[in-house]
Design a protein around this motif. Structure first.
Motif, PDB file in Angstrom:
ATOM      1  N   UNK A  80      -7.870   7.771   2.247  1.00 44.52           N
ATOM      2  CA  UNK A  80      -8.657   6.417   2.326  1.00 44.52           C
ATOM      3  C   UNK A  80     -10.390   6.346   1.809  1.00 44.52           C
ATOM      4  N   UNK A  81     -10.791   7.277   1.989  1.00 47.21           N
ATOM      5  CA  UNK A  81     -12.232   7.604   1.239  1.00 47.21           C
ATOM      6  C   UNK A  81     -12.040   7.372  -0.373  1.00 47.21           C
ATOM      7  N   UNK A  82     -11.235   7.973  -0.775  1.00 46.18           N
ATOM      8  CA  UNK A  82     -11.046   8.063  -2.228  1.00 46.18           C
ATOM      9  C   UNK A  82     -10.722   6.643  -2.704  1.00 46.18           C
ATOM     10  N   UNK A  83     -10.096   5.759  -1.822  1.00 43.13           N
ATOM     11  CA  UNK A  83      -9.879   4.453  -2.202  1.00 43.13           C
ATOM     12  C   UNK A  83     -11.152   3.602  -2.090  1.00 43.13           C
ATOM     13  N   UNK A  84     -11.915   3.892  -0.987  1.00 41.18           N
ATOM     14  CA  UNK A  84     -13.135   3.298  -0.878  1.00 41.18           C
ATOM     15  C   UNK A  84     -14.168   3.698  -2.100  1.00 41.18           C
ATOM     16  N   UNK A  85     -14.257   4.755  -2.262  1.00 36.65           N
ATOM     17  CA  UNK A  85     -15.233   5.203  -3.234  1.00 36.65           C
ATOM     18  C   UNK A  85     -14.945   4.525  -4.639  1.00 36.65           C
ATOM     19  N   UNK A  86     -13.689   4.320  -5.189  1.00 32.59           N
ATOM     20  CA  UNK A  86     -13.399   3.662  -6.102  1.00 32.59           C
ATOM     21  C   UNK A  86     -13.323   2.089  -6.133  1.00 32.59           C
ATOM     22  N   UNK A  87     -13.880   1.525  -4.978  1.00 33.12           N
ATOM     23  CA  UNK A  87     -13.881   0.094  -4.870  1.00 33.12           C
ATOM     24  C   UNK A  87     -12.635  -0.538  -4.613  1.00 33.12           C
ATOM     25  N   UNK A  88     -11.637   0.011  -4.092  1.00 35.18           N
ATOM     26  CA  UNK A  88     -10.587  -0.443  -3.700  1.00 35.18           C
ATOM     27  C   UNK A  88     -10.290  -1.185  -2.494  1.00 35.18           C
ATOM     28  N   UNK A  89      -9.209  -1.894  -2.132  1.00 32.50           N
ATOM     29  CA  UNK A  89      -9.148  -2.368  -0.669  1.00 32.50           C
ATOM     30  C   UNK A  89      -7.595  -1.774  -0.169  1.00 32.50           C
ATOM     31  N   UNK A  90      -8.124  -1.202   1.198  1.00 36.09           N
ATOM     32  CA  UNK A  90      -7.099  -0.340   1.930  1.00 36.09           C
ATOM     33  C   UNK A  90      -6.022  -1.288   2.651  1.00 36.09           C
ATOM     34  N   UNK A  91      -4.968  -0.827   2.359  1.00 36.27           N
ATOM     35  CA  UNK A  91      -3.704  -1.567   3.268  1.00 36.27           C
ATOM     36  C   UNK A  91      -2.824  -0.533   4.020  1.00 36.27           C
ATOM     37  N   UNK A  92      -3.393  -0.138   5.455  1.00 36.54           N
ATOM     38  CA  UNK A  92      -2.756   0.680   6.301  1.00 36.54           C
ATOM     39  C   UNK A  92      -1.321   0.104   6.783  1.00 36.54           C
ATOM     40  N   UNK A  93      -0.358   0.498   6.457  1.00 39.43           N
ATOM     41  CA  UNK A  93       1.013   0.157   7.253  1.00 39.43           C
ATOM     42  C   UNK A  93       1.479   1.282   8.138  1.00 39.43           C
ATOM     43  N   UNK A  94       2.109   0.443   9.200  1.00 39.33           N
ATOM     44  CA  UNK A  94       2.646   1.302  10.449  1.00 39.33           C
ATOM     45  C   UNK A  94       4.103   2.267   9.773  1.00 39.33           C
ATOM     46  N   UNK A  95       3.978   3.536   9.888  1.00 37.14           N
ATOM     47  CA  UNK A  95       5.044   4.297   9.456  1.00 37.14           C
ATOM     48  C   UNK A  95       6.317   4.140   9.913  1.00 37.14           C
ATOM     49  N   UNK A  96       6.379   3.739  11.333  1.00 35.89           N
ATOM     50  CA  UNK A  96       7.536   3.356  12.010  1.00 35.89           C
ATOM     51  C   UNK A  96       8.217   1.913  11.697  1.00 35.89           C
ATOM     52  N   UNK A  97       7.803   1.407  10.776  1.00 39.40           N
ATOM     53  CA  UNK A  97       8.543   0.118  10.274  1.00 39.40           C
ATOM     54  C   UNK A  97       9.644   0.604   9.389  1.00 39.40           C
ATOM     55  N   UNK A  98      10.871  -0.102   9.292  1.00 36.38           N
ATOM     56  CA  UNK A  98      11.893   0.214   8.548  1.00 36.38           C
ATOM     57  C   UNK A  98      11.515   0.080   6.976  1.00 36.38           C
ATOM     58  N   UNK A  99      12.261   0.780   6.092  1.00 35.47           N
ATOM     59  CA  UNK A  99      12.082   0.822   4.641  1.00 35.47           C
ATOM     60  C   UNK A  99      11.827  -0.645   4.266  1.00 35.47           C
ATOM     61  N   UNK A 100      12.733  -1.442   4.357  1.00 31.41           N
ATOM     62  CA  UNK A 100      12.802  -2.996   4.010  1.00 31.41           C
ATOM     63  C   UNK A 100      11.636  -3.423   4.508  1.00 31.41           C
ATOM     64  N   UNK A 101      11.011  -3.319   5.889  1.00 37.80           N
ATOM     65  CA  UNK A 101       9.768  -3.869   6.078  1.00 37.80           C
ATOM     66  C   UNK A 101       8.523  -3.480   5.539  1.00 37.80           C
ATOM     67  N   UNK A 102       8.657  -2.163   5.165  1.00 37.14           N
ATOM     68  CA  UNK A 102       7.496  -1.655   4.326  1.00 37.14           C
ATOM     69  C   UNK A 102       7.219  -2.312   3.032  1.00 37.14           C
ATOM     70  N   UNK A 103       8.544  -2.268   2.261  1.00 35.30           N
ATOM     71  CA  UNK A 103       8.576  -2.948   0.921  1.00 35.30           C
ATOM     72  C   UNK A 103       8.121  -4.477   1.083  1.00 35.30           C
TER      73      UNK A 103
END
Length: 284
Positions: A80-103
């Protein structure tokens, strides 16, 4: 303590915190009753910057979206810090979702980078939903076995570049994070949170938690995406910017582990709801 009124972004505040508190213990990672790792702020920086540099060398720039799908662990924070350092936008997703929901959410968020764990990636890589999320160009997988077929992904541990990354400045009004609802009320919805949202929340946390100055703070275990997200905000922004020790524990943690690392801030979801109910009752 850092004066957050002088900062424009989460990445900027964290960058200065890692320098100011370089010799202090930043993070303690424990699983059950065993301490796995203890990092200083300098250690944390030395792991995050090569990752940020590698992302930048691959074209990562301001406003690019990167998703993390992981269980509680230190690599979550470092990524997360590496993403912010590079000016990125973080998208945290729940690991318990199904693969199709993740995609589906990865496609909807337009994330170009995905950072996840090998067991999760094994399911994602064979999901039919992968074909539609063509926006995901870089996949980093943690702790993959030596002979594992990564199906186009790269090893997180080896995705490093020498040299210092360039810090990418962002403004308070810029989007810092896209948080998706759990979908219990219908289709999941993405909430675009700005850097100012988090910096101001951190100021409010200072007022509520100033009595705990100098004590380690844990990430409480939670199975709810919204709670884990607020845990992410707290550990990413508040703890390190104040030079506090963050005790990062897995969801299987036992009470003894909390006492061994002398945590002073840990409450379950039920206890927090009880307190909220009491406050509401007192106002009626």
């Amino acid at each position: 303590m850092l004066d957050l009124s002088k900062y424009q972004s989460i990445g900027e505040a964290l960058r200065d915190a890692l320098i100011q508190y370089s010799n202090e213990v930043c993070l303690i990672e424990a699983d059950r009753e065993r301490e796995k790792e203890r990092l200083t702020y300098r250690d944390f920086k030395e792991r995050a910057h090569p990752l940020s540099k590698a992302l930048q060398d691959g074209g990562f720039s301001a406003g690019v979206r990167a998703s993390i799908i992981m269980t509680n662990q230190s690599k979550w924070l470092i990524s997360a810090y590496a993403i912010f350092f590079g000016g990125g936008v973080l998208v945290p997703l729940d690991y318990k979702l199904t693969p199709d929901e993740h995609w589906q959410l990865l496609k909807h968020s337009n994330a170009t980078v995905l950072i996840t764990e090998y067991p999760i990636w094994r399911q994602l890589s064979t999901s039919a939903g992968r074909a539609a999320a063509t926006n995901v160009q870089t996949v980093l997988v943690t702790e993959a076995p030596a002979n594992a077929d990564l199906a186009g992904a790269q090893r997180w541990e080896e995705f490093r570049r020498a040299g210092e990354p360039v810090f990418i400045a962002r403004k308070r009004q810029d989007t810092a994070c896209i948080v998706y609802s759990s979908g219990t009320g219908g289709r999941p919805k993405g909430c675009m949170m700005t850097h100012e949202n988090y910096l101001e929340q951190c100021v409010a946390a200072d007022i509520d938690l100033s009595i705990l100055a100098g004590r380690p703070l844990p990430q409480y275990p939670s199975n709810k995406p919204c709670h884990r997200f607020h845990g992410w905000f707290f550990r990413t922004v508040y703890v390190r910017r104040n030079g506090r020790t963050f005790a990062h524990v897995a969801s299987r943690i036992r009470a003894r582990s909390f006492s061994e690392i002398q945590n002073h801030l840990c409450e379950s979801r039920s206890s927090r709801l009880e307190k909220l109910a009491e406050r509401l009752a007192s106002t009626l």
